[in-house]
Design an enzyme around this catalytic site. Sequence first.
Site, short mmCIF file in Angstrom:
data_model
loop_
_atom_site.label_atom_id
_atom_site.label_comp_id
_atom_site.label_asym_id
_atom_site.label_seq_id
_atom_site.Cartn_x
_atom_site.Cartn_y
_atom_site.Cartn_z
N GLY A 53 0.44 -4.33 10.26
CA GLY A 53 0.38 -3.23 9.23
C GLY A 53 0.07 -1.95 10.19
N GLY A 54 -0.82 -0.96 9.63
CA GLY A 54 -0.91 0.03 10.25
C GLY A 54 -1.36 0.07 11.73
N ALA A 56 -3.11 -3.16 12.78
CA ALA A 56 -3.48 -4.57 12.93
C ALA A 56 -2.60 -5.46 12.97
CB ALA A 56 -4.46 -5.05 11.90
N ASP A 181 -5.54 2.08 -1.65
CA ASP A 181 -4.16 1.83 -1.30
C ASP A 181 -3.69 0.71 -2.16
OD1 ASP A 181 -1.90 2.24 0.17
OD2 ASP A 181 -2.62 1.32 1.83
P1 ADP Z 1 -3.14 -2.74 7.96
O1 ADP Z 1 -4.50 -2.98 7.56
O2 ADP Z 1 -3.09 -2.68 9.56
O3 ADP Z 1 -2.28 -2.26 7.27
P2 ADP Z 1 -2.53 -5.28 6.52
O4 ADP Z 1 -3.79 -5.83 5.91
O5 ADP Z 1 -1.73 -4.67 5.37
O6 ADP Z 1 -2.72 -4.58 7.78
O7 ADP Z 1 -1.96 -6.68 7.04
C1 ADP Z 1 -0.63 -6.43 7.74
C2 ADP Z 1 0.65 -7.73 7.12
O8 ADP Z 1 -0.02 -8.79 7.53
C3 ADP Z 1 0.49 -7.76 5.81
O9 ADP Z 1 1.74 -7.07 5.19
C4 ADP Z 1 0.94 -9.38 5.46
O10 ADP Z 1 2.32 -9.53 5.80
C5 ADP Z 1 0.22 -10.12 6.31
N1 ADP Z 1 -1.37 -10.36 6.00
C6 ADP Z 1 -2.52 -9.40 5.78
N2 ADP Z 1 -3.38 -10.31 5.21
C7 ADP Z 1 -2.80 -11.59 4.94
C8 ADP Z 1 -3.46 -12.51 4.57
N3 ADP Z 1 -4.78 -12.56 3.79
N4 ADP Z 1 -2.78 -13.91 4.29
C9 ADP Z 1 -1.43 -13.83 4.72
N5 ADP Z 1 -0.76 -12.69 5.29
C10 ADP Z 1 -1.50 -11.50 5.39
#
Ligand code: ADP
Length: 335
Positions: A53-54, A56, A181
Site C-alpha cells: 500500500g502507500g 506498508a 478512505d
Molecule cells: P497501506 O496502508 O500502506 O495503504 P493497505 O492496508 O492498503 O496498506 O494494504 C496493502 C495491501 O495489502 C492491500 O491492498 C491488500 O492487498 C493487502 N492486505 C492488507 N490488509 C490485508 C489483510 N488483512 N488480509 C489480506 N490482505 C491484506
Amino acid sequence: VPAKPQEKEKAKQPSSPPLPRQNAKITPPSPPRVICDKSGQIQLSRVGFLGEGGFARVYEVKEFSGARLACKVITKSSLKTKKAKTKVRREVVNRHSSDLFQLYAEIKIHRFLEHPNIVRFQECFEDNDNVYMTLELCPSGSLMDMLRRRRRFTEPEARFFMVQLMGACHYMHTHQVIHRDLKLGNLFLDANMNVKVGDFGLAALIENPGERKKTICGTPNYIAPEVLFDTANGHSFEVDTWSIGVILYTLVVGRPPFQTSEVKDIYKRIRDNAYDFPAERAISTGAQNLIQQILTPDPSLRPSLHEIIDHAFFVSGLVPSYIPTSAHDAPPDFR
Ligand code: ADP
C-alpha cells in the site's frame, strides 16, 4: 494547500486500487523469515506476500499455533518524521504531515475497533528495522479484485455488501471514527464473502463534538466535494457517506462515477456533480435514486446511514442472506 506526502501520492493516482509506492528509490529489504518482537515473546513465520500500500507491505504469517494472520510491515527508515519536513508552513499541518504521527493515529484508532465487518487488529510490535501490525487475515482479496473479475455486480449482491459496509460504518461513526478512505480496494472479503473494512491509515478520531477535520485526504475517485472545495469549513462523518454512494455506483455500474484519466478532471466532475448512469447497464430506478440522494454535494443535506438503509432500494429489493463463493467469478442466481 499542503497535503501529507502519502495523500499527495494518492492524489496523483487516478485509479482507486492501492498502488505500490512511487517515490521509493530502493525497495526495502524483506522482513525476516521469522518475525520476532524485541522481547522474543512473539514469533511469526512469514509464509507469503499479500500486497503493498502507500507505505506498508503486507505479508501472510503463521503463529506457532498454526493460526494465519496478515502482518503489515512498515520500515522505520521509510517513515518521514517531522524533522525531515522543510516545506510545511503551519505547525498543525506539520504535525499531521508526519508519517509517524499518521501511523500512530492508525494504530490508536484501529486497535479499539471490534466489529464483524471490520478487519480485526491483533497486535503491534517492532524490531530494530520495522514496525509490525498483525491483522485478521482476509485471504479472498478485496472487492476491487473481485470487481475486476466480475466487471460489475448484481443489485442483490450490491445490497448484501452495502448492508455490511454500512453496519461497519455506523459502528465507526458511533465510536467517533471517520474512515476517510472507504473504497473497493479497502473492502476485504473473508472466506464466507463477508465484507471486512480495512486500512485505517487515513482515519480520524473526532475527539470533540462538532469538531471538523481540515486535512485534504482520500482517494480521488471517492473523495467528497467538501474535502476538496470547502477547506475553510472542514469535513466530518459525511465524507464516508459520500464514499458509500461512490461505492454503490461502482458496484452496480462497474466503474466509479467521476472517473477520468486526469485527476484534475475527476475533481472538476466532483465539483460539478457530473456523472450519469450508462443506459446499457439497466440500473434500477431505486438504485439510481438512492445514489443521487447520497451524492448530494452539500454534506448537511446528505442522507444519514439510517435513511439510506430505509430507502426502497433496500426495503423493496432482495437482500441475500449470504453470497456463494462462486460469486468470485460469476453472478450468483438468487432465484
Ligand atoms: P497501506 O496502508 O500502506 O495503504 P493497505 O492496508 O492498503 O496498506 O494494504 C496493502 C495491501 O495489502 C492491500 O491492498 C491488500 O492487498 C493487502 N492486505 C492488507 N490488509 C490485508 C489483510 N488483512 N488480509 C489480506 N490482505 C491484506
